[in-house]
Design an enzyme around this catalytic site. Sequence first.
Site, mmCIF file in Angstrom:
data_model
loop_
_atom_site.group_PDB
_atom_site.id
_atom_site.type_symbol
_atom_site.label_atom_id
_atom_site.label_comp_id
_atom_site.label_asym_id
_atom_site.label_seq_id
_atom_site.Cartn_x
_atom_site.Cartn_y
_atom_site.Cartn_z
ATOM 1 N N GLY A 99 -4.126 -4.230 -3.944
ATOM 2 C CA GLY A 99 -4.751 -3.232 -4.795
ATOM 3 C C GLY A 99 -3.874 -2.018 -5.013
ATOM 4 O O GLY A 99 -3.094 -1.643 -4.146
ATOM 5 N N HIS A 100 -4.003 -1.426 -6.185
ATOM 6 C CA HIS A 100 -3.342 -0.159 -6.496
ATOM 7 C C HIS A 100 -4.432 0.868 -6.758
ATOM 8 O O HIS A 100 -5.330 0.629 -7.568
ATOM 9 C CB HIS A 100 -2.476 -0.269 -7.758
ATOM 10 C CG HIS A 100 -1.300 -1.183 -7.611
ATOM 11 N ND1 HIS A 100 -0.516 -1.542 -8.672
ATOM 12 C CD2 HIS A 100 -0.778 -1.791 -6.534
ATOM 13 C CE1 HIS A 100 0.440 -2.354 -8.256
ATOM 14 N NE2 HIS A 100 0.295 -2.511 -6.954
ATOM 15 N N ASP A 125 0.816 -1.220 0.000
ATOM 16 C CA ASP A 125 0.000 0.000 0.000
ATOM 17 C C ASP A 125 0.846 1.265 0.000
ATOM 18 O O ASP A 125 0.404 2.331 0.454
ATOM 19 C CB ASP A 125 -0.955 0.031 1.216
ATOM 20 C CG ASP A 125 -1.764 -1.244 1.343
ATOM 21 O OD1 ASP A 125 -2.411 -1.613 0.350
ATOM 22 O OD2 ASP A 125 -1.751 -1.861 2.420
ATOM 23 N N GLN A 183 2.023 -6.772 -3.533
ATOM 24 C CA GLN A 183 2.467 -6.784 -2.132
ATOM 25 C C GLN A 183 3.800 -6.039 -1.962
ATOM 26 O O GLN A 183 4.046 -5.085 -2.676
ATOM 27 C CB GLN A 183 2.560 -8.216 -1.574
ATOM 28 C CG GLN A 183 1.216 -8.918 -1.454
ATOM 29 C CD GLN A 183 0.784 -9.529 -2.763
ATOM 30 O OE1 GLN A 183 1.563 -10.152 -3.458
ATOM 31 N NE2 GLN A 183 -0.458 -9.361 -3.112
ATOM 32 N N THR A 190 -9.641 -4.817 0.212
ATOM 33 C CA THR A 190 -10.500 -5.361 1.266
ATOM 34 C C THR A 190 -11.318 -4.306 1.998
ATOM 35 O O THR A 190 -12.323 -4.635 2.629
ATOM 36 C CB THR A 190 -9.641 -6.088 2.315
ATOM 37 O OG1 THR A 190 -8.763 -5.123 2.928
ATOM 38 C CG2 THR A 190 -8.809 -7.191 1.671
ATOM 39 N N ASP A 211 2.701 14.457 2.328
ATOM 40 C CA ASP A 211 1.689 15.450 2.694
ATOM 41 C C ASP A 211 0.849 15.013 3.890
ATOM 42 O O ASP A 211 0.307 15.854 4.616
ATOM 43 C CB ASP A 211 0.768 15.734 1.503
ATOM 44 C CG ASP A 211 0.173 14.466 0.908
ATOM 45 O OD1 ASP A 211 0.958 13.603 0.461
ATOM 46 O OD2 ASP A 211 -1.064 14.326 0.893
ATOM 47 N N LYS A 224 2.624 2.273 -5.428
ATOM 48 C CA LYS A 224 3.555 1.956 -6.516
ATOM 49 C C LYS A 224 3.158 2.609 -7.840
ATOM 50 O O LYS A 224 3.993 2.833 -8.703
ATOM 51 C CB LYS A 224 3.677 0.441 -6.661
ATOM 52 C CG LYS A 224 4.433 -0.217 -5.494
ATOM 53 C CD LYS A 224 4.709 -1.684 -5.716
ATOM 54 C CE LYS A 224 3.491 -2.544 -5.551
ATOM 55 N NZ LYS A 224 2.979 -2.586 -4.167
#
Length: 430
Positions: free
Chosen positions: A43-44, A13, A226, A303, A335, A16
């Site tokens: 997930g991206h 997370d 991952q 998820t 940020d 990427k």
Amino acid sequence: MPAIVLVGAQWGDEGKGKATDLLGNTGTAIDYVVKFNGGNNAGHTVVIGTEKYALHLLPSGILTPGVTPVIGNGVVVDLSVLFEELDALQARGVDTSRLVVSANAHVIPPYNRTLDKVTERFLGSRKIGTTGRGIGPTYADKMNRIGIRIQDLYDEKILEQKITGALEQKNQLLVKVYNRRAVEISEVLDELLGYAERLRPMVADTSLLLGKALDAGKTVLMEAGQATLLDVDHGTYPFVTSSSAISAGACTGAGIPPTRIDRVMAVIKAYTTRVGEGPFPTELLDADGEWLRTQGFEFGTTTGRPRRCGWYDAVIARYTARVNGVTDFVLTKLDTLTGREKIPVCVAYDVNGVRHDEMPMTQTDFHHAKPVYEELDGWDEDITGCRDFDDLPKNAQTYIRTVEAMSGAPISAVGVGPERSQIVMLDNRN
């Protein structure tokens, strides 16, 4: 043209997709983006203007015109999820016709999704924290040589033989251990064959395809699902994924030799997050942790689970730099830290009174590791509009340079907001 590997430096997370955009911003034309491990268990999130896209199984390059996205042989593919994602993108006007899928990638059959969920529940307090999507059981089948590959969909006799062999074992577990009904061979066969013809135009020998692309001077970016601390060999085992998520995994997961790789980019957050079970030395179980979660909107893309949050861990960064051969870090979500008077950074661990400047050797020591912090001054200025390093507040500049000096590799760019354009470039990559 050499290949580039992109990995996550923490527990995932990290953002990427931001690093993929970075390459485009520096004039590096990416021709192929290859997902080389994992499945739809990560997930991206990619933000383009006002549009937000959540990708789970597909490589991030599918959103970039002119790029060929590739699902490599090291990925495990849930075909229902694949076509759900493709349909959703097509409905939003995204061209998905360039997608290529390795004939050697393994398929996630429905019985492995069931097994993943019931096994995790059976473990109780010893659960791993899997997403329950059948990833682990499918990699186990691969190693046990009872897996089903994409190419098997085009030989119905072989496909039926493989399903029959697998279910001889799986149904014993489902019925006798987990008190579930047996899975019918015909159910699985019909489901998988139902995808075969739509999938056929996408299937290729992707190792050959990528080898020829590199020979022709094309640029190939291989992105990990991952992250390093979830790697099955080098992560916080057993609280890891079931595949190789480090740079070396790109070679086996994409079929590209290590001699073709000349850059390994690692994406790392300006703080640390984790989803699932397992040790996490800098985890904050207080108001600071909730502040990071809220400010950074730290909820899983796949998820929806709230992420565990903690301060930046330079010990993990140094470990990532070493095991991946990192050439440069991309620091994201700086940020999020805006508004803090002081920002702690973990520089070492205390394990039963002994200082560890590097990752402890054993799981037991890592589990008992307590962070040794140094505090850096924070900043209040809004940095989301900054595009040059000199535009950043002095304390933000100091934060970047300080964590860079601790982390084992130079920082080439800094994310200062969720959008693709919100990047500050640093011209200091070796």
